[in-house]
Design a protein around this motif. Structure first.
Motif, PDB file in Angstrom:
ATOM      1  N   LYS A  16       0.841  -1.208   0.000  1.00  0.00           N
ATOM      2  CA  LYS A  16       0.000   0.000   0.000  1.00  0.00           C
ATOM      3  C   LYS A  16       0.878   1.261   0.000  1.00  0.00           C
ATOM      4  CE  LYS A  16      -3.883   2.058   2.592  1.00  0.00           C
ATOM      5  NZ  LYS A  16      -3.302   3.288   3.103  1.00  0.00           N
ATOM      6  N   LEU A  17       1.904   1.276   0.861  1.00  0.00           N
ATOM      7  CA  LEU A  17       2.777   2.451   0.948  1.00  0.00           C
ATOM      8  C   LEU A  17       3.589   2.618  -0.337  1.00  0.00           C
ATOM      9  CD1 LEU A  17       3.656   4.763   2.837  1.00  0.00           C
ATOM     10  CD2 LEU A  17       5.535   3.305   3.612  1.00  0.00           C
ATOM     11  N   ALA A  18       4.074   1.499  -0.881  1.00  0.00           N
ATOM     12  CA  ALA A  18       4.851   1.563  -2.125  1.00  0.00           C
ATOM     13  C   ALA A  18       4.018   2.174  -3.253  1.00  0.00           C
ATOM     14  CB  ALA A  18       5.330   0.165  -2.518  1.00  0.00           C
ATOM     15  N   GLU A  20       1.304   4.190  -2.852  1.00  0.00           N
ATOM     16  CA  GLU A  20       0.998   5.594  -2.543  1.00  0.00           C
ATOM     17  C   GLU A  20       2.176   6.514  -2.857  1.00  0.00           C
ATOM     18  OE1 GLU A  20      -0.202   5.776   1.533  1.00  0.00           O
ATOM     19  OE2 GLU A  20      -2.254   5.132   1.133  1.00  0.00           O
ATOM     20  N   LEU A  21       3.391   6.026  -2.567  1.00  0.00           N
ATOM     21  CA  LEU A  21       4.587   6.868  -2.750  1.00  0.00           C
ATOM     22  C   LEU A  21       5.258   6.642  -4.100  1.00  0.00           C
ATOM     23  CD1 LEU A  21       6.251   6.550   0.800  1.00  0.00           C
ATOM     24  CD2 LEU A  21       4.670   8.302  -0.011  1.00  0.00           C
ATOM     25  N   GLN A  22       4.788   5.598  -4.820  1.00  0.00           N
ATOM     26  CA  GLN A  22       5.378   5.232  -6.121  1.00  0.00           C
ATOM     27  C   GLN A  22       6.878   4.953  -5.982  1.00  0.00           C
ATOM     28  OE1 GLN A  22       4.106   8.504  -8.716  1.00  0.00           O
ATOM     29  NE2 GLN A  22       2.362   7.265  -9.369  1.00  0.00           N
ATOM     30  N   ILE A  23       7.173   4.075  -5.028  1.00  0.00           N
ATOM     31  CA  ILE A  23       8.558   3.663  -4.785  1.00  0.00           C
ATOM     32  C   ILE A  23       8.638   2.140  -4.738  1.00  0.00           C
ATOM     33  CG2 ILE A  23       9.228   5.756  -3.536  1.00  0.00           C
ATOM     34  CD1 ILE A  23       8.823   4.179  -0.907  1.00  0.00           C
ATOM     35  N   GLU A  24       9.859   1.603  -4.765  1.00  0.00           N
ATOM     36  CA  GLU A  24      10.068   0.163  -4.679  1.00  0.00           C
ATOM     37  C   GLU A  24       9.601  -0.369  -3.317  1.00  0.00           C
ATOM     38  OE1 GLU A  24      12.300   2.382  -5.532  1.00  0.00           O
ATOM     39  OE2 GLU A  24      13.603   1.717  -7.170  1.00  0.00           O
ATOM     40  N   GLU A  25       9.195  -1.634  -3.310  1.00  0.00           N
ATOM     41  CA  GLU A  25       8.713  -2.237  -2.062  1.00  0.00           C
ATOM     42  C   GLU A  25       9.819  -2.335  -1.011  1.00  0.00           C
ATOM     43  OE1 GLU A  25       6.442  -5.815  -2.434  1.00  0.00           O
ATOM     44  OE2 GLU A  25       4.991  -4.902  -3.819  1.00  0.00           O
ATOM     45  N   THR A  26      11.075  -2.480  -1.448  1.00  0.00           N
ATOM     46  CA  THR A  26      12.179  -2.517  -0.474  1.00  0.00           C
ATOM     47  C   THR A  26      12.224  -1.220   0.324  1.00  0.00           C
ATOM     48  OG1 THR A  26      13.520  -4.000  -1.833  1.00  0.00           O
ATOM     49  CG2 THR A  26      14.685  -2.714  -0.186  1.00  0.00           C
ATOM     50  N   LEU A  27      12.095  -0.089  -0.365  1.00  0.00           N
ATOM     51  CA  LEU A  27      12.112   1.213   0.311  1.00  0.00           C
ATOM     52  C   LEU A  27      10.875   1.384   1.195  1.00  0.00           C
ATOM     53  CD1 LEU A  27      13.357   3.401  -2.673  1.00  0.00           C
ATOM     54  CD2 LEU A  27      14.640   2.893  -0.586  1.00  0.00           C
ATOM     55  N   GLU A  37       4.008   4.582   7.892  1.00  0.00           N
ATOM     56  CA  GLU A  37       3.136   3.626   7.205  1.00  0.00           C
ATOM     57  C   GLU A  37       2.106   4.276   6.294  1.00  0.00           C
ATOM     58  OE1 GLU A  37       1.503   1.324  10.386  1.00  0.00           O
ATOM     59  OE2 GLU A  37       3.398   0.278  10.790  1.00  0.00           O
ATOM     60  N   THR A  38       1.985   5.604   6.319  1.00  0.00           N
ATOM     61  CA  THR A  38       0.992   6.281   5.497  1.00  0.00           C
ATOM     62  C   THR A  38       1.651   7.392   4.681  1.00  0.00           C
ATOM     63  OG1 THR A  38       0.462   7.982   7.140  1.00  0.00           O
ATOM     64  CG2 THR A  38      -0.755   5.888   7.292  1.00  0.00           C
ATOM     65  N   PHE A  39       0.915   7.866   3.692  1.00  0.00           N
ATOM     66  CA  PHE A  39       1.418   8.957   2.854  1.00  0.00           C
ATOM     67  C   PHE A  39       1.713  10.187   3.712  1.00  0.00           C
ATOM     68  CE2 PHE A  39       0.926  12.753   0.289  1.00  0.00           C
ATOM     69  CZ  PHE A  39       1.675  12.464  -0.841  1.00  0.00           C
ATOM     70  N   GLU A  40       0.800  10.495   4.647  1.00  0.00           N
ATOM     71  CA  GLU A  40       0.968  11.682   5.498  1.00  0.00           C
ATOM     72  C   GLU A  40       2.203  11.564   6.383  1.00  0.00           C
ATOM     73  OE1 GLU A  40      -0.211  14.839   5.985  1.00  0.00           O
ATOM     74  OE2 GLU A  40      -1.052  14.393   4.011  1.00  0.00           O
ATOM     75  N   GLU A  41       2.411  10.360   6.971  1.00  0.00           N
ATOM     76  CA  GLU A  41       3.590  10.139   7.812  1.00  0.00           C
ATOM     77  C   GLU A  41       4.870  10.253   6.993  1.00  0.00           C
ATOM     78  OE1 GLU A  41       1.505   7.219  11.162  1.00  0.00           O
ATOM     79  OE2 GLU A  41       2.601   6.343   9.480  1.00  0.00           O
ATOM     80  N   ALA A  42       4.832   9.755   5.762  1.00  0.00           N
ATOM     81  CA  ALA A  42       6.000   9.852   4.878  1.00  0.00           C
ATOM     82  C   ALA A  42       6.268  11.305   4.509  1.00  0.00           C
ATOM     83  CB  ALA A  42       5.766   9.014   3.624  1.00  0.00           C
ATOM     84  N   LYS A  43       5.205  12.054   4.276  1.00  0.00           N
ATOM     85  CA  LYS A  43       5.357  13.471   3.936  1.00  0.00           C
ATOM     86  C   LYS A  43       6.042  14.219   5.082  1.00  0.00           C
ATOM     87  CE  LYS A  43       2.665  17.520   2.586  1.00  0.00           C
ATOM     88  NZ  LYS A  43       1.305  18.080   2.459  1.00  0.00           N
ATOM     89  N   LYS A  44       5.614  13.949   6.319  1.00  0.00           N
ATOM     90  CA  LYS A  44       6.229  14.608   7.494  1.00  0.00           C
ATOM     91  C   LYS A  44       7.686  14.178   7.650  1.00  0.00           C
ATOM     92  CE  LYS A  44       2.156  15.359  10.434  1.00  0.00           C
ATOM     93  NZ  LYS A  44       2.303  16.768  10.786  1.00  0.00           N
ATOM     94  N   PHE A  45       7.964  12.901   7.300  1.00  0.00           N
ATOM     95  CA  PHE A  45       9.322  12.371   7.440  1.00  0.00           C
ATOM     96  C   PHE A  45      10.264  12.988   6.402  1.00  0.00           C
ATOM     97  CE2 PHE A  45      12.520   9.093   6.346  1.00  0.00           C
ATOM     98  CZ  PHE A  45      13.112   8.922   7.591  1.00  0.00           C
ATOM     99  N   PHE A  46       9.845  12.984   5.138  1.00  0.00           N
ATOM    100  CA  PHE A  46      10.721  13.464   4.060  1.00  0.00           C
ATOM    101  C   PHE A  46      10.722  14.983   3.908  1.00  0.00           C
ATOM    102  CE2 PHE A  46      10.184   9.036   2.478  1.00  0.00           C
ATOM    103  CZ  PHE A  46      11.525   8.712   2.347  1.00  0.00           C
ATOM    104  N   ARG A  47       9.692  15.628   4.418  1.00  0.00           N
ATOM    105  CA  ARG A  47       9.609  17.087   4.319  1.00  0.00           C
ATOM    106  C   ARG A  47       9.394  17.680   5.702  1.00  0.00           C
ATOM    107  NH1 ARG A  47      11.308  15.611   0.299  1.00  0.00           N
ATOM    108  NH2 ARG A  47      10.449  15.610  -1.818  1.00  0.00           N
TER     109      ARG A  47
END
Length: 561
Positions: A16-18, A20-27, A37-47
């Motif tokens: 699901k995360l892969a 949403e973020l359009q990334i490899e499953e390993t990442l 685990e979510t798009f919002e959490e990833a957004k806060k992490f990377f930005r």
């Protein structure tokens, strides 16, 4: 070395995360392992965003601290900013004093002498305040256990505001305010701030009262990022935001003191690792070899040329520190062998003339060699003082709590602590500590572990893959640089030992039929040169390597077999 692959997160979450973020499953799997685990959490992490910095008034006693400081300013009282002599303490003192001086002039700083006063709040420091008409002391990175010292100050009509992040004891000092996110009665959303971080929340609150916003405090974040890196606190949550923006300040507009320390470094952009190995040891060297005041003077100096002179003096202290570290480590290792203590569950060594300023570093060196909980003692006045270091997943602070019958005073964290005891209790303490460790430590913890995020093939290391790994920085506890395992690799035949004593390994690696090779460097792995004649497995992280203007991905080997 134990090679351990982290447990794989649930497949459906990864997929699901892969997607949403359009990334490899390993990442996506690596992110899920870090509770992203979510798009919002990833957004806060990377930005990381300054909008996500918490309201300082959520910290217990913040209102009381501000009320007392505002009263001191109104009544024209003298305020003493007091802090420990390590990086966290000296950066905290520099930060709070620098800010307060922008709104009020009767501010002075005090760093205790490591050798005559020891760690934390001292009676000598309180006497200094009393003799010089200070009626308010703001203590940073120390004080949470200073019950008697605060009472002593109160008898002399000196108030305390304590800003600490160490684990509180059963009793909290009777100060005007005690700011510590680890207090059980404190509801602050993030409890892993360093001491400088708690100081930052104090000035943020003071600024809020004056109509300032978080952007007004960005120039102070070089100090906060330096303390976060040096104090080995988790680089998650609020620490990640503070470290992210602090690194930007270090790389663009650092204060003169930090600029003086790094202005001769050729690197374009410093990372958290550079802060740990370049900036922090030099700031620490002042308190270890001479006096922590040198660090505060460096970090608060407004004139660059003067800062350069302070930096030169500190560079000499750092060179002295390296020599002492090397000499004492050798003597401590000899002592372990002479006492036939190589196979114990703990390391406890003592020599009365060892330099107190470097015993913590020596304890870390011994832990690297024998990989077990370690204490290094030296004579300090009429007592013995020690620095303790631990191994992954073993709580040395809890172990010391089991030995309190022989200890005069102690404090610290899960992995690092300090203590004092009477000379006549040394042997009993040493025996008791060994008993406690032998009974409580999981024997697996005595073998160093390499924790791997994922097993991958070289074909997965695309430019996008590497770019996303880089964007996961700043790295540190609970967000370490991803570590990978790759099996069945070969050297192209040009592998060799490098370094003046051939202790390192330089290889050119490929896997299977894919002839693309990767440069690899294995620090301290020179003795494994025989293993590279056939196929072998590696554990490594990825980093950018620049050579003659050409940039490539390099493998930094952790181990091979």
């Amino acid at each position: 070395m134990r090679w351990t692959v982290k447990p794989k997160p649930p497949k459906e979450k990864v997929k699901k995360l892969a997607k949403e973020l359009q990334i490899e499953e390993t990442l996506a799997s690596i992110l899920c392992q870090r509770n992203i685990e979510t798009f919002e959490e990833a957004k806060k992490f990377f930005r990381p965003s300054l909008d996500d910095i918490h309201d300082p008034f959520l910290m217990k006693d913040m209102d009381k601290a501000l009320e007392r400081i505002e009263k001191a300013i109104e009544n024209n009282e003298n305020i003493l900013i007091y802090g420990d002599y390590d990086v966290d303490g000296t950066t905290a003192v520099s930060l709070v004093s620098a800010y307060l001086k922008t709104i009020y002039s009767n501010i002075a700083t005090y760093i205790p002498d490591r050798y005559h006063e020891g760690y934390g709040i001292s009676y000598a420091g309180i006497d200094f305040a009393n003799d010089n008409d200070f009626s308010l002391i703001i203590a940073l990175d120390c004080g949470i256990k200073a019950i008697e010292k605060v009472a002593y100050a109160t008898e002399r009509n000196i108030d305390f505001i304590i800003c600490d992040h160490h684990k509180p004891g059963a009793e909290i000092p009777k100060a005007v305010a005690v700011l510590n996110p680890k207090r059980v009665d404190c509801k602050y959303p993030f409890d892993e701030l360093c001491g400088c971080g708690v100081g930052f929340k104090l000035i943020q609150a003071l600024g809020t009262n004056r109509g300032q916003t978080i952007t007004d405090f960005i120039p102070y974040l070089d100090l906060v990022a330096t303390a976060i890196a040096a104090d080995i606190v988790p680089i998650t949550g609020e620490n990640r935001i503070l470290a992210h923006f602090g690194l930007q300040v270090i790389n663009s507009h650092p204060r003169n003191g930090i600029k003086a320390l790094i202005h001769q470094i050729k690197k374009k952009e410093l990372t958290i690792t550079d802060v740990v190995f370049i900036i922090a040891p030099r700031i620490n060297a002042a308190g270890r070899i001479k006096h922590g005041n040198y660090a505060v003077e460096l970090l608060t100096e407004m004139d660059f040329d003067s800062a350069v002179e302070f930096a030169k003096a500190i560079e000499v202290f750092n060179a002295d520190r390296k020599e002492l570290d090397k000499k004492i480590t050798a003597e401590a290792l000899n002592q372990i062998i002479e006492n036939e203590e190589e196979n114990r569950f703990s390391t406890v060594v003592y020599q009365e003339d060892w330099h107190k300023g470097v015993i913590g570093i020596v304890a870390s060196r011994l832990t690297e060699t024998y990989y077990r909980p370690t204490l290094v003692f030296t004579k300090s006045g009429d007592k013995l003082a020690a620095s303790a270091r631990s191994v992954k997943d073993f709580d040395v602070y809890e172990a010391l709590e089991e030995c309190t019958e022989y200890i005069e005073q102690f404090g610290g964290h899960k992995y690092a602590a300090g203590l004092t005891l009477l000379p006549e209790n040394y042997e009993n303490f040493k025996q008791k500590f060994e008993e406690v460790v032998s009974k409580t430590i999981d024997k697996e913890l005595l073998i160093p572990e390499i924790l791997m995020d994922a097993e991958i093939d070289f074909s997965e290391i695309s430019p996008k893959f590497f770019r996303i790994i880089q964007q996961m920085a700043p790295f540190g506890p609970q967000n370490m640089k991803p570590v990978f395992k790759t099996t069945g690799v070969r050297d192209n035949g040009y592998g060799k030992q490098v370094g003046s004593d051939c202790t390192h390994l330089k290889l050119n690696l490929f896997q299977g039929d894919n002839q693309k090779t990767y440069n690899a460097i294995g620090f301290g792995l020179g003795n494994k040169i025989e293993l590279v004649e056939d196929e072998f497995d590696i554990v490594y992280s990825l980093e950018e390597n620049e050579w003659n203007g050409f940039t490539s991905v390099q493998l930094v080997l952790r181990d091979l077999r």
